[in-house]
Write a protein that holds these residues in place. Sequence first.
Motif, PDB file in Angstrom:
ATOM      1  N   ALA A 113       0.764  -1.140   0.246  1.00 20.70           N
ATOM      2  CA  ALA A 113      -0.063   0.020  -0.522  1.00 20.70           C
ATOM      3  C   ALA A 113       1.073   1.300   0.243  1.00 20.70           C
ATOM      4  CB  ALA A 113      -1.097   0.824   1.418  1.00 20.70           C
ATOM      5  N   PHE A 114       1.916   1.110   0.377  1.00 23.43           N
ATOM      6  CA  PHE A 114       2.762   2.481   1.028  1.00 23.43           C
ATOM      7  C   PHE A 114       4.411   1.928   0.375  1.00 23.43           C
ATOM      8  CE2 PHE A 114      -0.101   2.348   4.216  1.00 23.43           C
ATOM      9  CZ  PHE A 114      -1.075   3.596   4.074  1.00 23.43           C
ATOM     10  N   PRO A 115       4.910   1.885  -0.996  1.00 25.01           N
ATOM     11  CA  PRO A 115       5.843   1.909  -1.363  1.00 25.01           C
ATOM     12  C   PRO A 115       7.162   2.480  -1.192  1.00 25.01           C
ATOM     13  CG  PRO A 115       4.759   1.686  -2.961  1.00 25.01           C
ATOM     14  CD  PRO A 115       3.964   2.350  -2.321  1.00 25.01           C
ATOM     15  N   MET A 186       2.756  -1.540   8.996  1.00 27.84           N
ATOM     16  CA  MET A 186       1.571  -1.061   8.507  1.00 27.84           C
ATOM     17  C   MET A 186       1.168  -1.028   6.900  1.00 27.84           C
ATOM     18  SD  MET A 186       2.629   2.732  10.398  1.00 27.84           S
ATOM     19  CE  MET A 186       1.550   3.929   9.258  1.00 27.84           C
ATOM     20  N   VAL A 189      -0.287  -4.240   6.841  1.00 22.77           N
ATOM     21  CA  VAL A 189      -1.730  -4.021   7.812  1.00 22.77           C
ATOM     22  C   VAL A 189      -3.222  -3.637   6.584  1.00 22.77           C
ATOM     23  CG1 VAL A 189      -3.328  -3.392   9.175  1.00 22.77           C
ATOM     24  CG2 VAL A 189      -1.713  -4.607  10.217  1.00 22.77           C
ATOM     25  N   ALA A 190      -2.235  -2.661   6.316  1.00 23.06           N
ATOM     26  CA  ALA A 190      -2.761  -1.495   5.106  1.00 23.06           C
ATOM     27  C   ALA A 190      -3.139  -3.170   3.968  1.00 23.06           C
ATOM     28  CB  ALA A 190      -2.105  -0.812   5.030  1.00 23.06           C
ATOM     29  N   PHE A 193      -5.528  -4.411   4.001  1.00 19.43           N
ATOM     30  CA  PHE A 193      -6.930  -4.117   3.835  1.00 19.43           C
ATOM     31  C   PHE A 193      -7.884  -3.495   2.483  1.00 19.43           C
ATOM     32  CE2 PHE A 193      -6.727  -3.941   8.751  1.00 19.43           C
ATOM     33  CZ  PHE A 193      -8.437  -4.421   9.405  1.00 19.43           C
ATOM     34  N   SER A 194      -6.640  -2.957   2.157  1.00 20.52           N
ATOM     35  CA  SER A 194      -6.726  -2.253   1.202  1.00 20.52           C
ATOM     36  C   SER A 194      -6.393  -2.739  -0.448  1.00 20.52           C
ATOM     37  CB  SER A 194      -6.594  -0.801   1.505  1.00 20.52           C
ATOM     38  OG  SER A 194      -5.471  -0.967   1.571  1.00 20.52           O
ATOM     39  N   MET A 195      -6.141  -3.553  -0.009  1.00 19.46           N
ATOM     40  CA  MET A 195      -5.624  -4.521  -1.866  1.00 19.46           C
ATOM     41  C   MET A 195      -5.735  -5.349  -2.215  1.00 19.46           C
ATOM     42  SD  MET A 195      -3.621  -1.386  -2.044  1.00 19.46           S
ATOM     43  CE  MET A 195      -1.823  -1.954  -2.993  1.00 19.46           C
TER      44      MET A 195
ATOM     45  N   HIS B  19      -9.433   5.893  -2.655  1.00 22.87           N
ATOM     46  CA  HIS B  19      -9.439   4.239  -1.899  1.00 22.87           C
ATOM     47  C   HIS B  19      -7.416   4.948  -2.030  1.00 22.87           C
ATOM     48  CE1 HIS B  19      -6.797   0.646  -2.848  1.00 22.87           C
ATOM     49  NE2 HIS B  19      -7.948   0.143  -1.838  1.00 22.87           N
ATOM     50  N   ARG B  20      -7.232   5.686  -2.651  1.00 26.36           N
ATOM     51  CA  ARG B  20      -5.853   6.159  -2.112  1.00 26.36           C
ATOM     52  C   ARG B  20      -6.089   7.026  -0.784  1.00 26.36           C
ATOM     53  NH1 ARG B  20      -1.331   4.359  -0.815  1.00 26.36           N
ATOM     54  NH2 ARG B  20       0.773   5.888  -0.826  1.00 26.36           N
ATOM     55  N   TYR B  22      -8.218   6.848   1.425  1.00 29.02           N
ATOM     56  CA  TYR B  22      -9.075   5.916   2.074  1.00 29.02           C
ATOM     57  C   TYR B  22      -7.337   5.106   2.777  1.00 29.02           C
ATOM     58  CZ  TYR B  22      -9.866   1.758   4.341  1.00 29.02           C
ATOM     59  OH  TYR B  22     -10.349  -0.470   4.465  1.00 29.02           O
ATOM     60  N   GLN B  23      -6.296   4.408   2.733  1.00 30.33           N
ATOM     61  CA  GLN B  23      -5.403   3.973   2.570  1.00 30.33           C
ATOM     62  C   GLN B  23      -4.817   5.030   3.829  1.00 30.33           C
ATOM     63  OE1 GLN B  23      -3.349   3.094  -0.994  1.00 30.33           O
ATOM     64  NE2 GLN B  23      -4.298   0.191  -0.756  1.00 30.33           N
ATOM     65  N   LEU B  26      -5.712   5.274   6.482  1.00 31.66           N
ATOM     66  CA  LEU B  26      -6.040   4.309   7.557  1.00 31.66           C
ATOM     67  C   LEU B  26      -3.742   4.148   8.308  1.00 31.66           C
ATOM     68  CD1 LEU B  26      -7.122   0.837   8.007  1.00 31.66           C
ATOM     69  CD2 LEU B  26      -5.812   0.716   6.160  1.00 31.66           C
ATOM     70  N   GLY B  27      -3.674   4.209   6.838  1.00 34.02           N
ATOM     71  CA  GLY B  27      -1.828   4.112   8.019  1.00 34.02           C
ATOM     72  C   GLY B  27      -2.283   5.219   9.023  1.00 34.02           C
ATOM     73  N   MET B  30      -2.880   3.525  12.167  1.00 36.78           N
ATOM     74  CA  MET B  30      -2.269   2.720  12.556  1.00 36.78           C
ATOM     75  C   MET B  30      -1.696   3.969  13.463  1.00 36.78           C
ATOM     76  SD  MET B  30      -1.736  -0.587  10.319  1.00 36.78           S
ATOM     77  CE  MET B  30      -1.954   0.272   8.485  1.00 36.78           C
TER      78      MET B  30
END
Lengths: 580, 203
Positions: A113-115, A186, A189-190, A193-195, B19-20, B22-23, B26-27, B30
């Motif tokens: 999700a967060f590269p 993180m 988990v992300a 949940f989202s991918m 969607h981005r 939301y991510q 979410l981050g 956390m």
Amino acid sequence: MSEPQSFIRKCVFSLDHKVIGIQYIVTGFVMAIVGGLLSLLIRLQLGWPTTLWPILETLMPNAYQSGVMSPEFYLAAVTMHGTIMAFFFVSYVLVSGFGNYLVPLQVGAKDMAFPLLNMLSYWIGLLSAIVMILAFFVEGGAAAAGWTAYPPLSAIATAVPGSGLGQTVWLLSMALFIVSFTMTGMNVVATVFSMRAKGMSMMRMPLTVWSYFISAVMGLLAFPPLTAAAIMLLFDRHGGTAFFLPAGLSVGGQLIDVGGGSPLLWQHLFWFLGHPEVYVLILPALGITFDILPAFTRKPIFGYRISVWSLIIAGFLGLIVWGHHMFVSGMSPFTGEYFSLATLLITIPMAIVGVCMLGSLWGAQLKMATPGLFILGLISLFGTGGFGGLFLGNATADIQLHDTYFVVGHFHLMIGGVTVFGLFAAVYFWFPKMFGRMMNEPLGRVHFWASTIGYYLVFLTQHFVGLRGAPRRYYSFASYEYLEGIATSNMFISTVAFILGAAQLLFLFNFAWSAFKGKRAEANPWRATTLEWTVPSPPPHGNFAEEPVVHRWPYEYSPDGADEDFAGQEVDGSTVPVTA
Amino acid sequence: MTDTTIDQFEGVSRADRQHRDYQLHLGMGMFLGTVTMLFGAFSSAYIVRGATSQDWQAVPLPSFLWWNTLAIIVSSVALEVARRAGGQDNWRRAGMWMGATLVLAMLFLGGQFAAWQWLWAAGIGVPTSPHASFFFILTGVHGLHLVAGLVVLSVAGLRLLSVDANDPASAHRAYLPMSLGAMLWHFLAALWVYLIIMLTLFA
């Protein structure tokens, strides 16, 4: 998503989860060589405590003055072996490495999700590993207060040589490690949940993904408290505070003038990280088991849903049992009773997981290759090591066994055995996906048998040495009459340890050689069902040419009506009926 | 179908952008979870250290800390007003209230530093007493998080200055850090209220 072209952006500062995963894995194995060599030095000392080693004196003049290991270096070696193996080998290879590599592929995502955060995580992680190694070269040498860094040993700079700068460096490295690990957590988990791909409901996720997910949540909850503890300990060391320093403490005949703090407070904060860390490491090994096993049993695993719930419950219980490391700290028997009960409760979900593994084997016609063998080894160690845990979880028995080699043997079978066998299985299994080449099978089998026999001979024997009362962390047992009988055992353990160490060279050679010269691998050499096997080996940047759609659970082996004896998650219900 | 493409800008569809976002939220959620655990550990240390020792001595704290507290609460409210105004495309109003937020935020940080100076002037340092150690460390670690929050909010503030009402991309660029920053800032404001209660009423 366009693929970067330059070597630097593609292989060094890469944002691609697969490259970052492999970077973590390689870093972890380099650290394992350091940690492994330290363990051999430890075994050399324990096996032959009176022999002189002039060659080691030439190599390490400070540690081996006049050819004998100094007790101070022994303590540093034990501390650094534990720290490196738990945090920089198993964490990096199994959790950050394979977690990074597998989670996006198995949920059908093009990346994490967060590269950017992911890349940052690796570079901070690498920095943390380098800082930890640098501790050997500072004045006084590396930290020597054990991997648990109990104060006052870790709090007073003059306590032992390693309590000086080495301990400060250790704390800084751990803080960096926690930052890096939190970032990976993180991301996992992300991503989960989202991918997830279309059709990939939570209850269709491979257990590998489930286990990484649970492990990441645990890491996010359990690791920050050690940051708080590390900050306080740094202030105790350099700021004149007394969070962990008790009153009336004297070191080397000198009364320490600050005090009133509680060393036990550190123990609680440390084990609030330390115990969940065990689960952070072992859950992925268990999850991986359920995904590698069916490729060799060719039948669906037993008890998917109950295994998911058992892993979740074990993860939750793992967060609230840290006190079982402290039964002899003088805690109230009532508190001890609570921690005992909670600990023994974990045997229920863990036994369920074990039974599901055995159930998955039941009636199968095994066609074994190295990854499957390591999984069988893992299941065996999980059982044997688990039995030792029953003794240690019981406060009454633990008071006898605490800080003996029984504990050392136990955790080397579990956190040092199940996890390491899990990561070996993972390497042999996913190596073709990572590098497009197969690892050498005969070498793998020799590695497996040498490792399994070696592990049992070394660490099971240590259980018995511990039952005879040999305490851990002792530099030499020569001056204790009641322990004279263990000298032969120690020599035996050390001899096997060296053979075990040599067997790992086979693995390293196999890894390096196969990466360049191994047999070419097809996209799905194990005929497995999860999504990573639907893409070429190695997968291209962005993983999936078009977004995958998932139609079934990941354990559709030997289904009715299929041409082959498996149906991948991407196969729709029109050809093979969907069972879950 | 048109619904998802009507707001397409910079080559990203509305659905992908949402969607981005939301991510990212979410981050942030956390991250706030880990901060909660961090301060949970400090709190339990505070309780244990206080309960098990003979040397605990509460040090006096400056009364203007309560003004600081008021400042951060009001900054949090102002930020929420700004965020909602941004959500209703009222960018002028959002910019004004964001300005107020930033001023109050810096007032708070300055006030915290003034509290340290007040203590130093009274001869009270980190090692003076466990209570003082906790005060300095907790305000320090909380302050570091505030600085991170301030960076995010400053980015939002700068982008608010250049929002073009006809350009949804510029609006989104300003709203996103404001929304993420608000999560962080509200959390840190609430955390401070918790900390000051712990440090004064349970000294």
